[in-house]
Design a protein around this motif. Structure first.
Motif, mmCIF file in Angstrom:
data_model
loop_
_atom_site.group_PDB
_atom_site.id
_atom_site.type_symbol
_atom_site.label_atom_id
_atom_site.label_comp_id
_atom_site.label_asym_id
_atom_site.label_seq_id
_atom_site.Cartn_x
_atom_site.Cartn_y
_atom_site.Cartn_z
ATOM 1 N N HIS A 120 -23.045 43.488 46.979
ATOM 2 C CA HIS A 120 -22.641 42.184 47.517
ATOM 3 C C HIS A 120 -21.865 41.373 46.490
ATOM 4 N N LYS A 121 -22.265 41.446 45.229
ATOM 5 C CA LYS A 121 -21.540 40.729 44.176
ATOM 6 C C LYS A 121 -20.112 41.253 44.055
ATOM 7 N N CYS A 122 -19.954 42.552 44.228
ATOM 8 C CA CYS A 122 -18.633 43.167 44.095
ATOM 9 C C CYS A 122 -17.747 42.894 45.306
ATOM 10 N N GLU A 123 -18.344 42.524 46.437
ATOM 11 C CA GLU A 123 -17.569 42.233 47.644
ATOM 12 C C GLU A 123 -16.977 40.836 47.620
ATOM 13 N N ARG A 124 -17.624 39.917 46.916
ATOM 14 C CA ARG A 124 -17.160 38.531 46.863
ATOM 15 C C ARG A 124 -15.907 38.419 46.003
ATOM 16 N N PRO A 125 -15.043 37.476 46.353
ATOM 17 C CA PRO A 125 -13.876 37.261 45.482
ATOM 18 C C PRO A 125 -14.369 36.930 44.071
ATOM 19 N N SER A 126 -13.827 37.620 43.134
ATOM 20 C CA SER A 126 -14.292 37.448 41.769
ATOM 21 C C SER A 126 -13.235 37.964 40.809
ATOM 22 N N ARG A 127 -13.695 38.200 39.605
ATOM 23 C CA ARG A 127 -12.818 38.773 38.589
ATOM 24 C C ARG A 127 -12.432 40.205 38.934
ATOM 25 N N ALA A 128 -13.112 40.768 39.896
ATOM 26 C CA ALA A 128 -12.908 42.180 40.207
ATOM 27 C C ALA A 128 -12.469 42.381 41.651
#
Length: 140
Positions: free
Chosen positions: A23-31
């Motif tokens: 879920h953290k990787c799905e959110r807009p982020s640095r990645a």
């Protein structure tokens, strides 16, 4: 021994940890590039690390880590994932462990913490090597 207790706790919650990381990787982020990777691939990779943490820390050799993470780095390069996103995902895998342990109230007495220094060193060493070898694989 606290180190063994921590590893068993992490391994027994591998599914929950992998789902949280996904879920953290799905959110807009640095990645943002990680959206190029199928969600099940991210979850399965994290689940494998968390579920087999004792093997990764105690049984796997540098060659084992090198092989797995070079392949991962190559695969992410082929998928068009930036190197920074690849490194961020590996670092978030480790960060998620620390957040989980903190939520589980794993604040120990100073003497117990000293007894777990080897565990902490092995954990940091594993993730450092994972980033290094994934970068090598990415570059190849």
């Amino acid at each position: 021994m606290i180190a063994l207790r921590l590893v068993r706790l992490i391994e027994s919650h591998s599914e929950e940890l992998a789902e949280s990381l996904s879920h953290k990787c799905e959110r807009p982020s640095r990645a943002a590039d990680l959206k190029k990777v199928p969600g099940h691939d991210v979850r399965e990779r994290a689940r494998e690390v968390y579920r087999n943490l004792s093997d990764w820390l105690l049984a796997k050799t540098d060659d084992d880590i090198e092989h797995v993470y070079k392949v991962l780095g190559r695969r992410r390069a082929e998928q068009g994932v930036s190197m920074s996103a690849l490194c961020w995902a590996i670092l978030m895998t480790e960060e998620s462990l620390w957040q989980f342990l903190d939520m589980e109230g794993m604040r120990e007495k100073p003497l117990e913490i000293l007894g777990s220094l080897e565990f902490l060193h092995l954990l940091d060493q594993f993730f450092d090597q994972a980033v290094y070898f994934a970068t090598l694989g990415y570059e190849s």
